[in-house]
Write a protein that holds these residues in place. Structure first.
Motif, short mmCIF file in Angstrom:
data_model
loop_
_atom_site.label_atom_id
_atom_site.label_comp_id
_atom_site.label_asym_id
_atom_site.label_seq_id
_atom_site.Cartn_x
_atom_site.Cartn_y
_atom_site.Cartn_z
N GLY A 96 3.34 -9.04 -4.66
CA GLY A 96 3.59 -8.77 -3.25
C GLY A 96 2.31 -8.47 -2.48
O GLY A 96 2.12 -8.95 -1.36
N PHE A 97 1.44 -7.70 -3.09
CA PHE A 97 0.16 -7.37 -2.45
C PHE A 97 -0.69 -8.63 -2.28
O PHE A 97 -1.29 -8.85 -1.22
CB PHE A 97 -0.58 -6.32 -3.28
CG PHE A 97 -1.77 -5.72 -2.58
CD1 PHE A 97 -1.65 -4.52 -1.89
CD2 PHE A 97 -3.02 -6.34 -2.63
CE1 PHE A 97 -2.75 -3.96 -1.24
CE2 PHE A 97 -4.11 -5.79 -1.99
CZ PHE A 97 -3.98 -4.58 -1.29
N ASP A 115 -13.34 -6.14 4.07
CA ASP A 115 -12.38 -7.21 3.92
C ASP A 115 -12.43 -7.74 2.50
O ASP A 115 -13.46 -8.25 2.06
CB ASP A 115 -12.70 -8.33 4.91
CG ASP A 115 -11.57 -9.33 5.01
OD1 ASP A 115 -10.71 -9.32 4.12
OD2 ASP A 115 -11.56 -10.09 6.00
N ALA A 116 -11.33 -7.63 1.78
CA ALA A 116 -11.30 -8.04 0.38
C ALA A 116 -11.07 -9.53 0.21
O ALA A 116 -10.84 -10.00 -0.88
CB ALA A 116 -10.21 -7.28 -0.37
N PRO A 165 -2.41 -6.88 7.36
CA PRO A 165 -3.18 -5.63 7.23
C PRO A 165 -2.84 -4.90 5.94
O PRO A 165 -1.81 -5.16 5.31
CB PRO A 165 -2.77 -4.83 8.47
CG PRO A 165 -1.48 -5.41 8.91
CD PRO A 165 -1.52 -6.86 8.53
N VAL A 166 -3.71 -3.96 5.57
CA VAL A 166 -3.59 -3.29 4.28
C VAL A 166 -2.24 -2.57 4.15
O VAL A 166 -1.60 -2.61 3.10
CB VAL A 166 -4.76 -2.31 4.07
CG1 VAL A 166 -4.56 -1.49 2.81
CG2 VAL A 166 -6.07 -3.07 3.99
N LEU A 183 0.57 -3.25 1.08
CA LEU A 183 1.19 -2.25 0.23
C LEU A 183 2.71 -2.29 0.36
O LEU A 183 3.43 -2.19 -0.65
CB LEU A 183 0.66 -0.87 0.58
CG LEU A 183 -0.79 -0.58 0.20
CD1 LEU A 183 -1.29 0.69 0.87
CD2 LEU A 183 -0.94 -0.48 -1.32
N ARG A 184 3.20 -2.44 1.57
CA ARG A 184 4.65 -2.49 1.75
C ARG A 184 5.26 -3.71 1.06
O ARG A 184 6.31 -3.62 0.42
CB ARG A 184 5.01 -2.47 3.24
CG ARG A 184 4.84 -1.09 3.88
CD ARG A 184 5.45 -1.05 5.28
NE ARG A 184 5.44 0.31 5.81
CZ ARG A 184 6.07 0.68 6.92
NH1 ARG A 184 6.75 -0.22 7.63
NH2 ARG A 184 6.03 1.93 7.33
N HIS A 185 4.62 -4.85 1.20
CA HIS A 185 5.11 -6.04 0.50
C HIS A 185 5.05 -5.84 -1.02
O HIS A 185 5.94 -6.31 -1.75
CB HIS A 185 4.32 -7.27 0.91
CG HIS A 185 4.81 -7.90 2.18
ND1 HIS A 185 5.90 -8.74 2.22
CD2 HIS A 185 4.37 -7.78 3.47
CE1 HIS A 185 6.11 -9.15 3.47
NE2 HIS A 185 5.20 -8.58 4.24
N GLY A 186 4.03 -5.15 -1.51
CA GLY A 186 3.98 -4.83 -2.92
C GLY A 186 5.16 -3.98 -3.34
O GLY A 186 5.81 -4.25 -4.37
#
Length: 398
Positions: A322-323, A251-252, A332-333, A337-340
């Protein structure tokens, strides 16, 4: 709603979602294509990797703070007023009466082509004099995420010392996000690759393009990049139109980022103590086992949607925004990425550095598309504000 800035005690700086340190400049965009020598006039705008991220995050509903220095001149006024009008906290931007605000001119073409020109006038700028003693450290610490860029490290020795101080291991450090942003032209002494690798290893979250990792460090592919960056919990490798891959070692998010869309942030004292994690994080000096660092990471790849590109400028900053937005929301990851990609698509479909992002419901609906529909998605100019039933070509949501 996400966390808004708030007071955490008498005389203490309000906590915001994201704070960033970096130089923003007034940019002059050509009125028509052609060489800088041939362009008759320019339109004024603003540009800066960190402020691009902050303005996009503010437009997406997050609280954001810019810490920097500008000249006591009209260009400095324009930057502070324009960025502040985007909803970014600019109270901690210092004014330097002895150094000017940086400016730059660029051509209209794709920066990846040989015809692209950029003329910077930033040597000796107010931002290049940022140092440990000339910016507000408390304002940079009172945040859930501290976003930094390799560009700042190239501005001066004092700026590099400041970034080293901000990325130094300490228990109460916010999550440090670092965009490598390798710009060879800024590193006149050739030290850039080594410095950027040092700073990236000290961050919690790293954004790097596969092309810049190859150019700066001679690394080819995600596995080589991971081996070179054993410290960060999350490494996002961008591959342009091909998409991006996030390598996650856990978890980042510090503890205060684990609540989704919480209206009030927990006290900063609850942040994840970095030194408690013996395997991950910027302060890990010895790994708990003999496995190579790349074997600890879970890889998640998401292709980029098809985009009718207007200009490539600002797409990387928008992707990072976005990320980070999705990270702050606890998504979730894959969705991060999709939002990025969606934020990058917004930037790609306008001529300047900044674009109006899609509203949250629109972006969430697109992120919920199944894999086949996501791969069919095509985005063109105006897609962020147009009705989804006509202007955005998309598949059905599952």
């Amino acid at each position: 709603m996400t966390t808004s800035g708030r007071s955490i005690g008498p005389g203490v700086v309000e906590v915001v979602d994201v704070a960033a340190l970096g130089e923003s400049m007034v940019t002059f965009l050509p009125s028509r294509p052609g060489r800088l020598a041939d362009v008759p006039s320019f339109d004024r705008g603003i540009g800066g990797a960190e402020t691009n991220v902050l303005c996009t995050l503010a437009a997406a509903g997050h609280s954001a703070r810019w810490v920097s220095r500008v000249g006591a001149d009209g260009f400095g006024d324009h930057l502070v007023e324009t960025i502040g009008a985007c909803g970014v906290d600019v109270r901690f931007v210092g004014r330097d009466p002895h150094r000017p605000t940086g400016i730059y001119f660029r051509t209209a073409g794709d920066r990846a082509t040989d015809a692209h020109e950029v003329a910077y006038y930033r040597a000796g700028s107010a931002a290049s004099a940022m140092a440990v003693g000339t910016v507000d450290a408390e304002a940079l610490g009172a945040c859930r995420v501290l976003h930094l860029s390799g560009i700042t490290a190239a501005l001066s020795a004092d700026c590099l010392d400041l970034l080293r101080e901000l990325t130094a291991p300490r228990p109460d450090r916010p999550l440090v996000s670092f965009d490598v942003n390798f710009r060879p032209g800024l590193w006149h002494d050739g030290a850039g690759p080594e410095v950027l690798l040092e700073l990236a290893r000290r961050a919690d979250l790293v954004f790097v393009g596969d092309d810049e990792a190859r150019a700066a460090w001679g690394l080819d592919g995600g596995q080589e990049i991971l081996r070179a960056l054993p410290g960060p919990r999350t490494v996002v490798v961008k591959r342009g139109a091909a998409g991006a891959t996030a390598y996650d070692r856990g978890d980042a998010r510090p503890r205060e980022l684990k609540a989704t869309d919480d209206a009030t942030a927990p006290d900063r004292g609850e942040a994840r103590p970095q030194e408690q994690d013996a395997t991950h994080g910027a302060t890990a000096k010895h790994r708990g086992d003999a496995r190579p660092p790349e074997q600890d990471a879970t890889a998640t790849s998401v292709p980029a949607p098809k985009v009718d590109v207007v200009a490539h400028v600002g797409a990387g900053d928008a992707f990072a925004a976005g990320f980070l937005s999705a990270t702050l929301r606890g998504l979730p990851v894959r969705d991060r990425l999709r939002h990025g990609h969606l934020m990058a698509a917004a930037a790609l479909t306008v001529p300047g550095d900044l674009a109006t992002p899609p509203d949250r419901d629109h972006a969430d609906r697109l992120c919920a598309l199944d894999e086949a529909a996501w791969e069919r998605l095509r985005l063109g100019p105006g897609w962020t504000t147009a009705a989804a039933d006509g202007a955005v070509q998309e598949g059905r949501t599952p």
